[in-house]
Design a protein around this motif. Structure first.
Motif, PDB file in Angstrom:
ATOM      1  N   LYS A  47      -2.420  -5.612   2.374  1.00 15.36           N
ATOM      2  CA  LYS A  47      -2.508  -4.722   3.062  1.00 15.36           C
ATOM      3  C   LYS A  47      -2.056  -4.911   4.801  1.00 15.36           C
ATOM      4  CE  LYS A  47      -6.618  -2.448   1.182  1.00 15.36           C
ATOM      5  NZ  LYS A  47      -7.939  -1.746   0.879  1.00 15.36           N
ATOM      6  N   ARG A  48      -1.868  -4.150   5.336  1.00 18.58           N
ATOM      7  CA  ARG A  48      -0.870  -4.235   6.515  1.00 18.58           C
ATOM      8  C   ARG A  48      -1.775  -3.585   8.119  1.00 18.58           C
ATOM      9  NH1 ARG A  48      -0.617  -8.325   4.047  1.00 18.58           N
ATOM     10  NH2 ARG A  48       1.511  -9.882   3.467  1.00 18.58           N
ATOM     11  N   ASP A 126      -0.441   1.087   7.605  1.00 22.42           N
ATOM     12  CA  ASP A 126       0.855   0.194   7.546  1.00 22.42           C
ATOM     13  C   ASP A 126       1.868  -0.570   8.581  1.00 22.42           C
ATOM     14  OD1 ASP A 126       2.837  -1.991   7.248  1.00 22.42           O
ATOM     15  OD2 ASP A 126       2.974  -0.460   5.299  1.00 22.42           O
ATOM     16  N   THR A 128       3.717  -2.457   9.272  1.00 22.74           N
ATOM     17  CA  THR A 128       4.988  -2.350   9.470  1.00 22.74           C
ATOM     18  C   THR A 128       6.525  -1.535   8.559  1.00 22.74           C
ATOM     19  OG1 THR A 128       4.840  -3.275   6.770  1.00 22.74           O
ATOM     20  CG2 THR A 128       4.135  -4.749   8.723  1.00 22.74           C
ATOM     21  N   ASP A 129       5.190  -0.190   8.672  1.00 23.04           N
ATOM     22  CA  ASP A 129       5.651   0.621   7.908  1.00 23.04           C
ATOM     23  C   ASP A 129       6.517   2.187   9.546  1.00 23.04           C
ATOM     24  OD1 ASP A 129       6.646   3.087   6.921  1.00 23.04           O
ATOM     25  OD2 ASP A 129       5.226   3.568   6.062  1.00 23.04           O
ATOM     26  N   TYR A 225       1.839  -9.115  11.475  1.00 25.84           N
ATOM     27  CA  TYR A 225       2.419  -9.181  10.524  1.00 25.84           C
ATOM     28  C   TYR A 225       4.125  -8.955  10.742  1.00 25.84           C
ATOM     29  CZ  TYR A 225      -1.858  -6.727   9.731  1.00 25.84           C
ATOM     30  OH  TYR A 225      -3.216  -6.549   9.589  1.00 25.84           O
TER      31      TYR A 225
END
Length: 305
Positions: A47-48, A126, A128-129, A225
């Motif tokens: 998970k992020r 998230d 990073t998305d 991240y």
């Protein structure tokens, strides 16, 4: 800053450099011991998540801390301002997180009935998305400053908590950082000023080593991240000191302590921005170099947070 004070600051710097030459502590080894906490870091899961605080203020200034670490401040000239503040860098592990907000007068000595602050705590699954807005936001908490009516308060404070789940656990401060509040304030200030002089000179003289810098910023990067490209980009940006930038004097500052007195920094008194700052000659645009440091509880050496 007077010439006497400037001479005194550089005298402190000289004394510390001489003392460092005589000290038998292996600073590189101590530094590696700390930075090894972040080397080849393994997350606890895939998970992020990201936590953000949407802040809308009118006719007031403010300071915001998360877990007694600086998150944001506003001492600007505009009566209305809106910003979304990332909180991950102040979230060190999963569990209960402390959020502290202090509202101060926009002008004068007291808050007026025109002062207003509303906050929205947001969760993204998230961060990073990038293509899908971090997976969409969920509102965890809303708060609006109560109307003061006729009250004339010098400030208004709010402390609350929220729960966060993150795939990392940052424990370096608890393991290594000395409680600076137990040191004589004047002695501590001299030491902190010395570290800031050294840092500022390294920036100006382009004397910072890239691999050394990456090893120190990796802790912060872990909390957002990054991939290797982002890590390299951040380091390059911190190392770049263009000829168009003019370093501003290290003066008119105050010392602040965070995280139960384990972290120190210097802030400009007028706008609470970092004391190390620069101005572009062509446009007048300003930039700052935040610098937070802690002192090793056993060796007394200073380290970048």
């Amino acid at each position: 800053m007077s010439s006497k004070i400037i001479i005194s600051l550089f005298s402190i710097l000289l004394l510390v450099q001489v003392a460092n030459g005589q000290n038998k502590v292996d600073y590189d080894q101590v530094d590696t011991e700390i930075t090894n906490h972040y080397k080849d870091y393994k997350y606890s899961n895939k998970k992020r998540p990201g936590y953000y605080l949407q802040v809308n203020n009118q006719n007031c200034h403010y300071e915001i801390e998360t877990n007694e670490l600086a998150s944001a401040e506003y001492y600007g000239e505009f009566p209305s301002y809106s910003v979304r503040i990332p909180l991950n860098l102040q979230i060190l592990n999963s569990g209960s997180q402390k959020l502290s907000i202090k509202m101060l007068p926009f002008r004068g000595d007291t808050l007026t009935n025109k002062a207003n602050l509303d906050l929205t705590l947001l969760y993204y699954p998230d961060i990073t998305d990038l293509e899908n807005n971090f997976g969409g936001s969920t509102t965890l908490w809303n708060w609006e400053m109560p109307k003061l009516e006729t009250l004339k308060l010098p400030y208004f404070e709010l402390d609350t908590v929220f729960e966060a789940e993150v795939p990392y656990d940052i424990n370096v401060l608890d393991d290594y950082a000395e409680d600076l509040s137990k040191i004589d304030r004047e002695d501590l200030l001299k030491e902190v000023i010395t570290e800031f002089i050294i840092k500022r000179e390294k920036i100006i003289n382009r004397a910072e080593d890239k691999s050394y810098l990456i090893s120190h910023i990796k802790r912060a990067m872990i909390q957002i991240y990054p991939d290797d490209d982002l890590m390299d980009e951040v380091a390059e940006d911190m190392l770049t000191f263009s000829k168009d930038k003019e370093a501003q004097p290290l003066e008119n500052f105050e010392m602040r302590l965070y995280y139960n007195g384990r972290i120190a920094t210097l802030l400009k008194r007028d706008d609470k921005e970092p004391a190390i700052w620069f101005k572009r000659n062509t446009s007048g645009a300003r930039s700052w170099q935040p610098y937070y440091i802690f002192k090793h509880i056993e060796t007394g050496t200073w380290h970048m947070w």
